[in-house]
Design a protein around this motif. Structure first.
Motif, PDB file in Angstrom:
ATOM      1  N   GLU A  75       0.852  -1.195   0.000  1.00  0.00           N
ATOM      2  CA  GLU A  75       0.000   0.000   0.000  1.00  0.00           C
ATOM      3  C   GLU A  75       0.882   1.236   0.000  1.00  0.00           C
ATOM      4  O   GLU A  75       1.928   1.269   0.647  1.00  0.00           O
ATOM      5  N   GLU A  94      -5.598  -7.551 -13.649  1.00  0.00           N
ATOM      6  CA  GLU A  94      -5.992  -6.639 -12.561  1.00  0.00           C
ATOM      7  C   GLU A  94      -4.778  -6.433 -11.659  1.00  0.00           C
ATOM      8  O   GLU A  94      -4.163  -7.395 -11.209  1.00  0.00           O
ATOM      9  N   LEU A  95      -4.416  -5.179 -11.427  1.00  0.00           N
ATOM     10  CA  LEU A  95      -3.200  -4.891 -10.650  1.00  0.00           C
ATOM     11  C   LEU A  95      -3.500  -4.507  -9.215  1.00  0.00           C
ATOM     12  O   LEU A  95      -2.671  -4.649  -8.329  1.00  0.00           O
ATOM     13  N   ALA A  97      -1.070  -6.598  -4.226  1.00  0.00           N
ATOM     14  CA  ALA A  97      -0.506  -7.676  -3.394  1.00  0.00           C
ATOM     15  C   ALA A  97       0.837  -8.108  -3.973  1.00  0.00           C
ATOM     16  O   ALA A  97       1.131  -7.830  -5.132  1.00  0.00           O
ATOM     17  N   ARG A 106       0.693 -11.992  -6.721  1.00  0.00           N
ATOM     18  CA  ARG A 106       0.529 -12.118  -8.189  1.00  0.00           C
ATOM     19  C   ARG A 106       1.815 -11.752  -8.921  1.00  0.00           C
ATOM     20  O   ARG A 106       2.302 -12.525  -9.749  1.00  0.00           O
TER      21      ARG A 106
HETATM   22  O1  FB9 Z   1      -1.982  -7.551  -6.732  1.00  0.00           O
HETATM   23  C1  FB9 Z   1      -2.822  -7.653  -7.571  1.00  0.00           C
HETATM   24  N1  FB9 Z   1      -2.543  -7.842  -8.888  1.00  0.00           N
HETATM   25  C2  FB9 Z   1      -1.271  -7.703  -9.449  1.00  0.00           C
HETATM   26  C3  FB9 Z   1      -0.348  -6.793  -8.945  1.00  0.00           C
HETATM   27  C4  FB9 Z   1       0.904  -6.647  -9.595  1.00  0.00           C
HETATM   28  C5  FB9 Z   1       1.202  -7.421 -10.698  1.00  0.00           C
HETATM   29  O2  FB9 Z   1       2.460  -7.210 -11.234  1.00  0.00           O
HETATM   30  C6  FB9 Z   1       2.891  -7.841 -12.373  1.00  0.00           C
HETATM   31  C7  FB9 Z   1       4.297  -8.184 -12.465  1.00  0.00           C
HETATM   32  C8  FB9 Z   1       3.845  -7.060 -13.110  1.00  0.00           C
HETATM   33  C9  FB9 Z   1       0.290  -8.352 -11.190  1.00  0.00           C
HETATM   34  C10 FB9 Z   1      -0.965  -8.494 -10.559  1.00  0.00           C
HETATM   35  N2  FB9 Z   1      -4.150  -7.576  -7.230  1.00  0.00           N
HETATM   36  C11 FB9 Z   1      -4.505  -7.091  -5.955  1.00  0.00           C
HETATM   37  C12 FB9 Z   1      -5.193  -7.860  -8.229  1.00  0.00           C
HETATM   38  C13 FB9 Z   1      -5.713  -9.234  -8.176  1.00  0.00           C
HETATM   39  O3  FB9 Z   1      -4.690 -10.145  -8.022  1.00  0.00           O
HETATM   40  C14 FB9 Z   1      -6.806  -9.509  -7.130  1.00  0.00           C
HETATM   41  O4  FB9 Z   1      -7.447 -10.678  -7.588  1.00  0.00           O
HETATM   42  C15 FB9 Z   1      -6.346  -9.846  -5.770  1.00  0.00           C
HETATM   43  N3  FB9 Z   1      -6.090  -8.696  -5.012  1.00  0.00           N
HETATM   44  C16 FB9 Z   1      -5.996  -8.852  -3.575  1.00  0.00           C
HETATM   45  C17 FB9 Z   1      -7.211  -8.665  -2.792  1.00  0.00           C
HETATM   46  O5  FB9 Z   1      -7.991  -9.796  -3.015  1.00  0.00           O
HETATM   47  C18 FB9 Z   1      -9.126  -9.716  -2.320  1.00  0.00           C
HETATM   48  C19 FB9 Z   1      -4.731  -8.155  -5.009  1.00  0.00           C
HETATM   49  C20 FB9 Z   1      -4.950  -7.820  -3.566  1.00  0.00           C
HETATM   50  C21 FB9 Z   1      -5.321  -6.411  -3.265  1.00  0.00           C
HETATM   51  C22 FB9 Z   1      -6.365  -5.737  -3.797  1.00  0.00           C
HETATM   52  C23 FB9 Z   1      -6.622  -4.420  -3.430  1.00  0.00           C
HETATM   53  C24 FB9 Z   1      -5.818  -3.751  -2.523  1.00  0.00           C
HETATM   54  C25 FB9 Z   1      -4.731  -4.447  -1.994  1.00  0.00           C
HETATM   55  C26 FB9 Z   1      -4.485  -5.770  -2.351  1.00  0.00           C
HETATM   56  C27 FB9 Z   1      -6.054  -2.405  -2.157  1.00  0.00           C
HETATM   57  C28 FB9 Z   1      -6.234  -1.302  -1.864  1.00  0.00           C
HETATM   58  C29 FB9 Z   1      -6.404   0.072  -1.514  1.00  0.00           C
HETATM   59  C30 FB9 Z   1      -7.351   0.816  -2.153  1.00  0.00           C
HETATM   60  C31 FB9 Z   1      -7.490   2.130  -1.817  1.00  0.00           C
HETATM   61  C32 FB9 Z   1      -6.701   2.696  -0.866  1.00  0.00           C
HETATM   62  C33 FB9 Z   1      -5.755   1.921  -0.228  1.00  0.00           C
HETATM   63  C34 FB9 Z   1      -5.608   0.603  -0.543  1.00  0.00           C
END
Ligand code: FB9
Length: 520
Positions: free
Chosen positions: A383, A440-441, A469, A472
């Motif tokens: 974060e 999705e990032l 996160a 991923r």
């Molecule tokens: O990491 C995720 N995706 C991702 C990130 C980087 C990436 O890099 C590649 C090498 C280049 C590839 C993919 N995600 C977030 C997206 C998805 O994986 C999702 O399915 C899973 N998410 C988690 C939560 O699941 C319930 C990942 C996790 C996540 C999602 C949102 C936040 C944090 C972690 C947040 C937030 C936030 C929003 C507003 C203010 C403060 C924090």
């Protein structure tokens, strides 16, 4: 048991071109075990006392069935002699079986018919000899020849390939390939091996013994001992890279070493309503003992309570009763945003008042979710937040872009989304050049005034934040498709030991790609 080494060296003492043609026969003749011969030869070879030339010998060995043919003749000959003995009436299956046995009958009859030595009488179904004389039992003879061959070489020559192939097809014989060595004198041959010293020791120097000591040559090819030592888990390697990138961007790391938080900081301070579904035990791990947090800043608590119940700063609030009991519950934090709220509260209440800040956190968060190939009930949240005057959504988009560009994601798309504690909020999608697809990032948004005002942050201070996160990007980076291969008790330590360094190539020239229309 003669000493293997001296037996070998003595056998080569007859002259400079003395050789031991086949280490295997040598082992047999000198009643030594072939493996120990080979082992000793390998070590003599490292000291150049002998030279080894690999050789392989092929020969046929008889199987169990073949041994019984050598003893009692081939099945077909035994059947035929029974048939001939039975005369023109021949024999029915039961009689034949009782006379030569079930297996012999089955195989023998088949070959008799094939060799046209017998025929089946349609009417009676009996088997009748078609010859009167017992032909030679070639199969038996071939097997006897193989068995009694004087040497392996002799063995492979005493039956022709066609016959050998037929015997192999009948699984009577199998071809063995044995590896052995021709041993001859090496450049430093001597009838007795002088143990070469591997190290020059203090004693040798003091005694001067080093002068007449033969030393082993240094073998610079040998691989050094594999040095043990720690290995960073791939997740920690990616964390280290993200840390470096975020510190390059001027962010300071938040303290995330406390996994247990109160509902107050994890939810209430973020203006997440006490009725929000994420706040029940289906999504959150609540702590049984100690079930309640010790304290919260009371005045701030009152302001948060008011904001939830009555609103303020332009908000109407949730107009629901704000339960202290609910707020005091201890839980395993569901997001590191619980730390962000405490840091923002400190920022607002620090001596000298608020100063702009950039914070980041990367640590474990826990969600009571159903587990599948890509989800465990914990993950590492990353974060980032920027607290400053009059920040805009553009600042958020720009900051998020800068971050993802540095991990190699150039093309981003932002899709409006909803979070209880940010408005506006955007999901972030990126085109992954390696995966050749949009993925999705993460998520992002502007923290709500209902969250910031009770903290005492100046009115025109805005806080932009985003989250993702570690799992991923790590799974993509290390080409892992099941989260259990990456994290948990089933992880193979080899994967961690051999995981390459994590390096995000942010190739400069492409810097500053634009945020594309969210066509996700
Ligand atoms: O990491 C995720 N995706 C991702 C990130 C980087 C990436 O890099 C590649 C090498 C280049 C590839 C993919 N995600 C977030 C997206 C998805 O994986 C999702 O399915 C899973 N998410 C988690 C939560 O699941 C319930 C990942 C996790 C996540 C999602 C949102 C936040 C944090 C972690 C947040 C937030 C936030 C929003 C507003 C203010 C403060 C924090």
């Amino acid at each position: 048991m003669p000493d293997v080494e001296s037996t070998i060296l003595t056998a080569l003492s007859s002259g400079p071109d003395a050789t031991i043609p086949d280490s295997f026969t040598f082992a047999t003749t000198s009643n030594l075990d072939h493996n120990s011969i080979v082992g000793t030869c390998k070590s003599l070879q490292t000291d150049a006392y002998v030279t080894l030339t690999e050789r392989s010998t092929q020969f046929y060995v008889l199987g169990k069935e073949a041994e019984s043919i050598v003893k009692d003749g081939s099945q077909e000959i035994r059947v035929l002699s029974a048939l001939i003995a039975a005369g023109t009436d021949g024999l029915g299956m039961p009689e034949l079986q009782s006379s030569v046995g079930k297996d012999v009958c089955k195989i023998g009859m088949g070959n008799c018919l094939k060799n046209k030595w017998a025929k089946k009488d349609k009417a009676s179904g009996k088997l009748i000899a078609a010859v009167t004389e017992l032909p030679t039992d070639d199969v038996k003879e071939q097997l006897v020849a193989l068995k009694s061959a004087a040497s392996e070489e002799e063995n492979t020559k005493c039956v022709d390939d066609k016959a050998a192939a037929a015997l192999k097809r009948r699984k009577l014989i199998s071809l063995i390939t044995r590896k052995s060595y021709t041993i001859s004198r090496g450049p430093s041959y001597a009838p007795q091996r002088v143990k070469k010293a591997a190290d020059l020791t203090k004693e040798m120097l003091e005694s001067g013994k080093w002068k007449d000591t033969q030393f082993k040559e240094y073998n610079f090819q040998t691989l050094g001992e594999s040095v043990g030592g720690g290995y960073l888990h791939p997740l920690m390697k990616v964390r280290a890279e993200f840390r470096k990138i975020l510190m390059e961007m001027g962010f300071e790391e938040m303290p995330t070493n406390k996994w247990v938080e109160s509902s107050f900081w994890n939810f209430d301070s973020l203006f997440q309503p006490q009725s929000h579904p994420a706040r029940d035990a289906h999504d959150t791990f609540f702590i049984k003992e100690p079930a309640e947090t010790v304290s919260v800043p009371e005045e701030y608590y009152e302001r948060v309570k008011n904001m939830h119940e009555k609103g303020g700063s332009g908000s109407i609030g949730y107009r629901t009763v704000f339960e202290r009991k609910e707020a005091m519950k201890n839980l395993l934090r569901t997001h590191t945003t619980a730390v962000s709220s405490q840091m923002l509260y400190k920022l607002a209440n620090q001596p000298g008042g608020f100063k702009p800040a950039r914070y980041f956190s990367i640590d474990r968060v826990f969600r009571n979710e159903s587990m599948d190939a890509t989800h465990l009930c914990e993950f590492h949240q990353v974060e980032g937040l920027v607290a400053d005057y009059n920040l805009s959504l553009g600042d958020l988009i720009g900051t998020v872009e800068t971050f993802f560009h540095k991990i190699g994601i150039k093309r981003l798309r932002f899709k409006p989304a909803f979070n209880p504690y940010t408005e506006p909020s955007m999901e972030v999608f990126g085109y992954h050049p390696g995966l050749k697809k949009w993925t999705e990032l993460g998520n992002s948004g502007m923290f709500r005034p209902e969250m910031l005002a009770p903290m005492g942050l100046p009115k025109d201070v805005r806080v932009i934040a985003w989250g993702l996160a570690l799992e991923r990007p790590t799974m993509i980076m290390y080409n892992i498709n099941n989260i259990r291969t990456l994290f948990g008790h089933k992880v193979d330590m080899g994967m961690i030991k051999n995981a390459p360094i994590c390096r995000f190539e942010a190739d400069e020239e492409e810097e500053g790609g634009v945020a594309e229309e969210a066509k996700v």
